[in-house]
Design an enzyme around this catalytic site. Structure first.
Site, PDB file in Angstrom:
ATOM      1  N   ASN A   1       4.934   2.658   8.830  1.00  0.00           N
ATOM      2  CA  ASN A   1       3.630   3.008   9.396  1.00  0.00           C
ATOM      3  C   ASN A   1       2.812   1.776   9.772  1.00  0.00           C
ATOM      4  O   ASN A   1       2.542   1.541  10.931  1.00  0.00           O
ATOM      5  CB  ASN A   1       2.821   3.858   8.419  1.00  0.00           C
ATOM      6  CG  ASN A   1       3.015   5.339   8.638  1.00  0.00           C
ATOM      7  OD1 ASN A   1       3.781   5.755   9.488  1.00  0.00           O
ATOM      8  ND2 ASN A   1       2.312   6.141   7.858  1.00  0.00           N
ATOM      9  N   GLU A   2       2.375   1.028   8.749  1.00  0.00           N
ATOM     10  CA  GLU A   2       1.497  -0.092   9.029  1.00  0.00           C
ATOM     11  C   GLU A   2       1.418  -1.063   7.877  1.00  0.00           C
ATOM     12  O   GLU A   2       1.843  -0.771   6.756  1.00  0.00           O
ATOM     13  CB  GLU A   2       0.078   0.395   9.367  1.00  0.00           C
ATOM     14  CG  GLU A   2      -0.782   0.782   8.179  1.00  0.00           C
ATOM     15  CD  GLU A   2      -0.575   2.204   7.720  1.00  0.00           C
ATOM     16  OE1 GLU A   2      -0.358   2.392   6.503  1.00  0.00           O
ATOM     17  OE2 GLU A   2      -0.627   3.127   8.542  1.00  0.00           O
TER      18      GLU A   2
ATOM     19  N   SER B   1      -7.613   5.946  12.503  1.00  0.00           N
ATOM     20  CA  SER B   1      -8.910   6.095  11.837  1.00  0.00           C
ATOM     21  C   SER B   1      -9.799   4.871  12.025  1.00  0.00           C
ATOM     22  O   SER B   1     -11.019   4.958  11.844  1.00  0.00           O
ATOM     23  CB  SER B   1      -8.712   6.382  10.345  1.00  0.00           C
ATOM     24  OG  SER B   1      -8.249   5.237   9.660  1.00  0.00           O
TER      25      SER B   1
ATOM     26  N   ASP C   1     -13.942  -6.849   7.962  1.00  0.00           N
ATOM     27  CA  ASP C   1     -13.409  -6.257   6.733  1.00  0.00           C
ATOM     28  C   ASP C   1     -11.907  -6.431   6.611  1.00  0.00           C
ATOM     29  O   ASP C   1     -11.371  -6.468   5.496  1.00  0.00           O
ATOM     30  CB  ASP C   1     -13.755  -4.765   6.669  1.00  0.00           C
ATOM     31  CG  ASP C   1     -15.205  -4.523   6.294  1.00  0.00           C
ATOM     32  OD1 ASP C   1     -15.928  -5.518   6.062  1.00  0.00           O
ATOM     33  OD2 ASP C   1     -15.619  -3.356   6.234  1.00  0.00           O
TER      34      ASP C   1
ATOM     35  N   ASN D   1      -4.212   3.479  11.481  1.00  0.00           N
ATOM     36  CA  ASN D   1      -4.584   2.845  12.748  1.00  0.00           C
ATOM     37  C   ASN D   1      -5.552   3.695  13.555  1.00  0.00           C
ATOM     38  O   ASN D   1      -6.543   3.191  14.097  1.00  0.00           O
ATOM     39  CB  ASN D   1      -3.316   2.569  13.567  1.00  0.00           C
ATOM     40  CG  ASN D   1      -3.612   2.220  15.007  1.00  0.00           C
ATOM     41  OD1 ASN D   1      -4.000   1.106  15.317  1.00  0.00           O
ATOM     42  ND2 ASN D   1      -3.408   3.184  15.900  1.00  0.00           N
TER      43      ASN D   1
ATOM     44  N   ASP E   1       4.334  13.374   4.594  1.00  0.00           N
ATOM     45  CA  ASP E   1       4.649  12.071   5.166  1.00  0.00           C
ATOM     46  C   ASP E   1       4.750  10.988   4.102  1.00  0.00           C
ATOM     47  O   ASP E   1       5.563  10.070   4.211  1.00  0.00           O
ATOM     48  CB  ASP E   1       3.584  11.686   6.196  1.00  0.00           C
ATOM     49  CG  ASP E   1       3.737  12.457   7.501  1.00  0.00           C
ATOM     50  OD1 ASP E   1       4.785  13.094   7.694  1.00  0.00           O
ATOM     51  OD2 ASP E   1       2.802  12.422   8.321  1.00  0.00           O
ATOM     52  N   GLY E   2       3.936  11.092   3.051  1.00  0.00           N
ATOM     53  CA  GLY E   2       4.002  10.108   1.979  1.00  0.00           C
ATOM     54  C   GLY E   2       5.348  10.118   1.272  1.00  0.00           C
ATOM     55  O   GLY E   2       5.863   9.073   0.874  1.00  0.00           O
TER      56      GLY E   2
END
Length: 268
Positions: free
Chosen positions: A125-126, A169, A153, A167, A48-49
């Site tokens: 992704n995010e 996790s 955080d 997300n 995916d990376g």
């Protein structure tokens, strides 16, 4: 019919390099042109990376290109083909250009206190916002209306396809990628008698936008997928569903919930 133009993007792993070379030779024999500048199809080889890297390399041509993933390791959410299926893949490219399925992207805009030009990004992704080793304080506005003051955080804002990544996790929901929305998840928020946040992920419609207005500080880190953006004097980060969408070639596209099951539930 003119020959399809294909670009190949692979990671640095030896196995991916070998698979990429083999695929190039097979494409050449099938009279499929390799074009790393103006492809119609981008094939990612790795995980995916690697596909995220391919997306950011070609995200200026999203209306002209589709993506396809070949994974050389563990199952990925963006990789539909295995490295031992190259012959079948090339046959599919030769006989049928296929249809594509499109998914939402996240539009990210960073504004600054000192009048510097805004920075604009697209995320597959995010995007996250964090602040060094200190508590981050930020006002969260939805459609320009204050929703809450966050302390904690950091924050994660994800697309539906990114909902299974970072997300998840941090306690976010898994969202089917056909849903045209994005998600805000808190990262270790402070909730007590003095400080209160909603404390749960929220899903925001494509007709709405989100502003994260930051306190004045020089130690914020904003990420967009795998890109780290360290900037001084950040005023706000704006999020919305992008006008652009990513297209995946659907020669064989795995059912989303089957992919979720294989990744997180099935044994072995």
């Amino acid at each position: 019919m003119t020959s399809m133009k294909v670009a190949i993007v692979q990671n640095h792993e030896e196995k991916s390099q070998v698979v990429a070379q083999k695929l190039r030779e097979m494409l050449k024999k099938a009279n499929i042109k390799i074009d790393d500048q103006r492809p119609e199809l981008v094939i990612s080889i790795g995980g995916d990376g690697t596909l995220l890297s391919a997306f950011h390399r070609f995200n200026h041509r999203l209306d002209e290109v589709s993506f396809l993933g070949v994974h050389t390791g563990h199952l990925g959410f963006y990789t539909d083909w295995r490295d031992f299926e190259l012959e079948e893949l090339v046959d599919s490219l030769s006989s049928n250009r296929g249809k594509s399925v499109s998914y939402p992207l996240l539009d990210v805009r960073i504004t600054f206190l000192d009048g510097k030009p805004d920075k604009h990004f697209l995320a597959l992704n995010e995007s996250t916002i964090k602040r060094g080793n200190r508590t981050m304080v930020a006002d969260i506005l939805i459609k320009d209306e204050l929703f809450e003051r966050f302390r904690g955080d950091g924050l994660s804002v994800s697309t539906p396809t990114g909902s299974t990544a970072y997300n998840k996790s941090v306690g976010g929901a898994v969202i089917h990628p056909s849903i045209n929305a994005f998600q805000l998840a808190e990262i270790a928020s402070l909730n007590n008698r003095v400080f209160r946040t909603l404390g749960s992920p929220i899903v925001i419609a494509h007709t709405e936008w989100l502003e994260v207005k930051l306190q004045d500080s020089k130690d914020y880190l904003v990420t967009v997928d795998q890109l780290d953006i360290e900037q001084d004097n950040i005023a706000s980060v704006y999020y919305r569903i992008a006008d652009e969408r990513i297209h995946f070639a659907s020669y064989r596209h795995m059912h989303f919930w089957r992919r979720v099951k294989d990744a997180f539930i099935s044994e072995g």
